[in-house]
Enzyme design. Structure first.
Site, short mmCIF file in Angstrom:
data_model
loop_
_atom_site.label_atom_id
_atom_site.label_comp_id
_atom_site.label_asym_id
_atom_site.label_seq_id
_atom_site.Cartn_x
_atom_site.Cartn_y
_atom_site.Cartn_z
N HIS A 130 -10.80 -14.02 3.52
CA HIS A 130 -12.01 -13.28 3.16
C HIS A 130 -13.07 -14.23 2.63
O HIS A 130 -14.27 -14.04 2.88
CB HIS A 130 -11.69 -12.23 2.10
CG HIS A 130 -10.81 -11.13 2.59
ND1 HIS A 130 -10.41 -10.08 1.78
CD2 HIS A 130 -10.25 -10.89 3.80
CE1 HIS A 130 -9.62 -9.26 2.48
NE2 HIS A 130 -9.52 -9.75 3.71
N ASP A 173 -0.30 -12.46 2.09
CA ASP A 173 -0.99 -11.48 2.93
C ASP A 173 -1.25 -12.14 4.28
O ASP A 173 -2.38 -12.40 4.67
CB ASP A 173 -2.29 -11.06 2.24
CG ASP A 173 -3.00 -9.95 3.00
OD1 ASP A 173 -2.44 -9.44 3.98
OD2 ASP A 173 -4.14 -9.61 2.62
N HIS A 193 0.87 -1.17 0.00
CA HIS A 193 0.00 0.00 0.00
C HIS A 193 0.91 1.23 0.00
O HIS A 193 2.03 1.18 0.51
CB HIS A 193 -0.87 0.07 1.27
CG HIS A 193 -1.79 -1.08 1.47
ND1 HIS A 193 -1.36 -2.27 2.02
CD2 HIS A 193 -3.12 -1.22 1.25
CE1 HIS A 193 -2.39 -3.10 2.11
NE2 HIS A 193 -3.48 -2.49 1.65
N GLU A 220 -8.73 -13.46 -1.52
CA GLU A 220 -8.03 -13.77 -0.27
C GLU A 220 -8.73 -14.92 0.44
O GLU A 220 -9.95 -14.91 0.62
CB GLU A 220 -7.97 -12.55 0.64
CG GLU A 220 -7.25 -12.85 1.95
CD GLU A 220 -7.01 -11.62 2.80
OE1 GLU A 220 -7.12 -11.75 4.04
OE2 GLU A 220 -6.72 -10.55 2.24
N ASP A 255 -4.42 -13.68 -2.58
CA ASP A 255 -3.79 -13.32 -1.32
C ASP A 255 -3.76 -14.57 -0.46
O ASP A 255 -4.80 -15.05 0.01
CB ASP A 255 -4.57 -12.19 -0.62
CG ASP A 255 -4.02 -10.82 -0.97
OD1 ASP A 255 -3.17 -10.73 -1.88
OD2 ASP A 255 -4.43 -9.83 -0.34
N ASP A 311 2.28 2.04 3.32
CA ASP A 311 3.21 1.07 3.90
C ASP A 311 4.65 1.53 3.70
O ASP A 311 5.49 1.39 4.59
CB ASP A 311 3.08 -0.30 3.21
CG ASP A 311 1.75 -0.95 3.42
OD1 ASP A 311 1.12 -0.71 4.46
OD2 ASP A 311 1.32 -1.69 2.52
N GLU A 349 -10.64 -6.78 -4.65
CA GLU A 349 -10.45 -7.78 -3.59
C GLU A 349 -11.69 -7.83 -2.70
O GLU A 349 -11.94 -6.91 -1.92
CB GLU A 349 -9.22 -7.44 -2.74
CG GLU A 349 -8.94 -8.46 -1.66
CD GLU A 349 -7.65 -8.19 -0.92
OE1 GLU A 349 -7.59 -8.45 0.29
OE2 GLU A 349 -6.69 -7.71 -1.56
N ASP A 392 -10.60 -11.67 10.78
CA ASP A 392 -9.60 -11.90 9.74
C ASP A 392 -8.22 -12.02 10.39
O ASP A 392 -7.55 -11.02 10.63
CB ASP A 392 -9.65 -10.71 8.77
CG ASP A 392 -8.88 -10.97 7.49
OD1 ASP A 392 -8.37 -12.08 7.32
OD2 ASP A 392 -8.81 -10.05 6.65
#
Length: 439
Positions: free
Chosen positions: A272, A340, A102, A269, A297, A105, A233, A308
């Protein structure tokens, strides 16, 4: 080449399944040639900047437990530069070809948009140099549109147009730097694109705004010449209670409604998927069925916890089923397997970062090998072909070709009478899968 000295651990070697070393790969041999390509090019592993180099072990019930050498210093920009050196050193030693980030980040947010962009430019220049020195590439970039207090009510779905404008400016810059760094994809994760209560939400208007935002992003990506894949996502909840990108199926409906389905694919993901009440392979199959499987992910959740948890996935059965679906779909294209995933709160040593990624990479590599055998042997494919054989000829073929209707089918049903039940062989197929997993 070594680019910093945050890790005393050398590059992780491949030693094969009989190795007893905790710091060696048992199944991931990046240089092994499979179908004319190195394994690293099939699996396309990526290291997640946020979890591996920004995670502190904090959770909703406790403060940080993890402290890294690259976080020492008073100047945020110099800390960010040192952190990036550590990130590339680790990614090089773990032998992953990609990383993801990101915008916030890699570079500290400033007191203004201009200062934030200036900070980002400084770190992007450093990343560009490190990519050249190491050969490590950017799998995808994205913008953090969920952490800052301004996004407490969403970004593209925020009721304040001022916030929408700031989010647009942030994504504009994130697209530019992803393009500059040669990113092969760009991800949109709407962490706060949803709502808590309908008492203060105009749902239709918010979805219209989100679609407008994505169309603007598509237009700008084209304008700057970015040719990477744009990815959505999905996540059903957390941090918002009702998120607009609940799962792949919901995402497909949204994209088709707003004329975006030929542009976007999905970054799926694992955790998710399970939060949405699905399995990981289910979400892959739904995306693949519509030609919208983009990237993965790679993580997992904890069946006994309701949030999560972003754990490293070492469930060989689940990963083998996922890899079967990926192989049948023709692979991930420009996508990859991005870790991730973060260390557990009590895994505080820097060595744990290596152990975690070695375990995850070995698990996926083993699953890849098993899935290739299963697909090549054709037992499961043969069963599927036989199970649906009635649609390969006669009126079954006419059904699939949409060349028959209810009137004709009623006549056929009267003539044929009651159908003979055919077993789905569920238990047999589970036994066959277990034979592969244990052989």
């Amino acid at each position: 080449m070594n680019i910093s000295n945050h890790f005393t651990i050398p590059e992780i070697p491949y030693e094969g399944p009989r190795s007893t070393s905790a710091l060696a790969f048992k199944h991931y041999n990046p240089a092994e040639i499979v179908d004319g390509r190195p394994v690293k090019d099939h699996l396309r592993f990526s290291i997640a900047y946020w979890h591996s180099f920004r995670s502190t072990g904090a959770d909703p019930f406790g403060a940080s437990t993890i402290y890294r050498s690259w976080e020492r210093g008073r100047d945020p920009l110099s800390v960010a530069l040192d952190r990036m050196d550590a990130a590339f050193e680790f990614t090089q030693k773990i032998r992953a070809p990609f990383y993801c980030f990101h915008d916030r980040d890699i570079a500290p947010e400033g007191s203004s948009l201009a200062e934030s962009n200036k900070n980002l430019d400084r770190l992007v220049a450093h990343a560009k140099s490190l990519q050249k020195d190491t050969g490590i590439k950017l799998l995808w970039g994205t913008a953090n549109l969920f952490s800052h207090p301004r996004y407490m009510n969403g970004a593209a779905t925020n009721p304040d147009a001022h916030v929408f404008a700031l989010a647009a400016a942030q994504v504009k810059k994130a697209l530019e730097v992803t393009h500059e760094l040669g990113g092969e994809n760009y991800v949109f994760w709407g962490g706060r694109e949803g709502y808590e209560t309908l008492l203060n939400t105009d749902l239709k208007r918010e979805q219209n705004h989100l679609a407008a935002f994505l169309h603007m992003a598509v237009d700008y990506a084209k304008a700057i010449g970015f040719k990477g894949q744009l990815l959505i996502e999905p996540k059903p909840k957390e941090p918002t209670k009702h998120q607009y990108d609940f799962d792949v199926a919901t995402g497909i409906a949204f994209l088709r409604t707003y004329g975006l389905d030929q542009i976007f694919k999905f970054n799926i993901e694992t955790n998710h998927a399970t939060l949405a009440g699905h399995s990981f392979p289910h979400e892959i199959e739904v995306a693949a069925a519509h030609g919208m499987l983009g990237s993965i992910d790679a993580n997992s959740g904890d069946a006994l916890l309701g949030w999560d948890t972003d754990q490293f996935n070492t469930d060989i059965k689940e990963l083998t089923l996922a890899m079967i679906s990926i192989l049948r779909a023709g692979g991930l294209g420009p996508g990859g397997l991005n870790f991730d995933a973060k260390l557990r709160r009590s895994s505080v040593d820097v060595e744990d970062l290596f152990y975690a990624h070695i375990g995850g990479m070995d698990a996926y590599a083993l699953a890849f090998k098993l899935a290739r055998r299963i697909v090549a042997d054709g037992l499961l494919s043969q069963f599927l072909q036989e199970r649906y054989a009635s649609f390969d000829s006669g009126f079954g073929r006419d059904i699939e070709a949409q060349e028959i209707g209810f009137v004709e089918l009623e006549r056929i049903a009267h003539k044929l009478g009651e159908p003979t039940p055919h077993s789905g062989r569920h238990e047999l197929l589970e036994n066959i899968l277990n034979q592969y997993l244990t052989s």
